[in-house]
Write a protein that holds these residues in place. Sequence first.
Motif, PDB file in Angstrom:
ATOM      1  N   TYR A 309      37.426  31.099  39.558  1.00  0.00           N
ATOM      2  CA  TYR A 309      36.534  31.929  38.732  1.00  0.00           C
ATOM      3  C   TYR A 309      37.373  32.810  37.803  1.00  0.00           C
ATOM      4  N   ASP A 310      38.341  33.491  38.378  1.00  0.00           N
ATOM      5  CA  ASP A 310      39.206  34.363  37.557  1.00  0.00           C
ATOM      6  C   ASP A 310      39.957  33.567  36.499  1.00  0.00           C
ATOM      7  N   GLU A 311      40.419  32.379  36.885  1.00  0.00           N
ATOM      8  CA  GLU A 311      41.162  31.560  35.910  1.00  0.00           C
ATOM      9  C   GLU A 311      40.253  31.162  34.743  1.00  0.00           C
ATOM     10  N   LEU A 312      39.013  30.790  35.050  1.00  0.00           N
ATOM     11  CA  LEU A 312      38.119  30.298  34.003  1.00  0.00           C
ATOM     12  C   LEU A 312      37.593  31.415  33.097  1.00  0.00           C
ATOM     13  N   ILE A 313      37.437  32.611  33.648  1.00  0.00           N
ATOM     14  CA  ILE A 313      36.986  33.706  32.761  1.00  0.00           C
ATOM     15  C   ILE A 313      38.179  34.401  32.120  1.00  0.00           C
ATOM     16  N   GLY A 314      39.389  33.946  32.495  1.00  0.00           N
ATOM     17  CA  GLY A 314      40.589  34.451  31.837  1.00  0.00           C
ATOM     18  C   GLY A 314      41.021  35.835  32.260  1.00  0.00           C
ATOM     19  N   SER A 315      40.671  36.206  33.493  1.00  0.00           N
ATOM     20  CA  SER A 315      41.118  37.534  33.948  1.00  0.00           C
ATOM     21  C   SER A 315      42.291  37.396  34.902  1.00  0.00           C
TER      22      SER A 315
END
Length: 315
Positions: A309-315
Motif C-alpha cells: 500500500y505504501d509503495e503504491l501510494i508513494g509514501s
Amino acid sequence: MINRKEFLSNSLKTIAAGSIGLNLAGIASAKGDYTGIAPVSKATIDQSNFQELRRNVGLFTGRGGTIGWLDNSEALVAIDAQFPDTAEECINGLKARSSKTMDLLVNSHHHNDHTAGNGVFAEFTNHIIAHERVPEYQKAANADSETVPVTADQRFSTRWSGDFGDETLHLFHFGAAHTGGDTISFFEQAEVAHLGDLVFNRAYPYIDPRSGASVQNWVSVLNQIIEELPKETLYIFGHGHPEHGITGSWQDIQRKREFLEQLLAVTQNAIAEGKSKEELAKMEMVPGFEDFAAPNWRLPLSYNLEIVYDELIGS
Ligand SMILES: [Zn+2]
C-alpha cells in the motif's frame, strides 16, 4: 536435513515455517543476535544439515538463510553466511569434506541472517563478494549494534563471473526487489542458482523498503530470472515451506511472481475504492494463494499488504 532444534526458540523474532526457521532479529531491529549462542563443538560435525544437489553444488541449512556451496577438486565457494554459530558449523562440515581454503563467499544481500556469519567465514575464505550497496545497508542495519559488521572486500554492480575449477559462477543483480542489493548466484555447469531471499518458497515474503526494496520491480526481477536462466536450473531459496521445501524450479519462481502480482492488484483495487491501509490490512487471504499461508509462519499477510500500500501510494 530437517533440523527441528530451532523450533525450540520462543523468541517472537523467530519465524518458523515447518522445519525452516527464519530469524528476523537482524532484519527488523538491526540488533545482532549473538548473545546466548553456545559455541559449536568442533568435535561434533553434523552432516545432516548438508545436502548435495548437482555436480559438486549443495546446500546447508542451519539457522537463517539457506547456504549454498560449491566443493570441487580445485575450489570451494559458499553463498551466504547465516549467524556466527551456524557459520562455524557449516565451515566445520565443509572442512570435513575438503582440505581446501575457501576461495569466495558471496553475500546474497545484507540481512543479518545471511551475513552475520561473515566474520567467522572471513578467517576461512580468501574473499567476500556482494552487490555494491550491501556494505552500506549492512552498516546502516547494524548502526545501533555494538557489533561492527564484516563486509565484502569485493563489490559488483550488475554482473560478475568467475571460474572455479571446472565450474563457472555468475552473479547477477537485476534491480531492486527484496532489497536494493540482491544477488542471484548461478553455477553454470551444475545449473544450480541460489536466489537469497528473492524467493521465500510459498510463504509471505519479507520486504525491506528501508533498504531499497520494490515489490513492483521484484516482479520484473523474477521474470528476468525465468527468462535468462536455463529451464532445467535447480533453485535454492533463502527460506521455504515445510511441504514445498527450500529448493525448486522456475515454476516456483513463477508462483512467487504471481503472488506478488496479485498482492499489487488487490492493493491497487483497494486504493481505487478509497480504502485505507488499515481496511486493506484486514484481508485474511489473497484469493488463489492459500498455499502462501504457511503453517507457523509469523510474517502475517497484513504486513505485506501495508508495505505494498505504501509503495503504491508513494509514501
Ligand atoms: Zn532477507
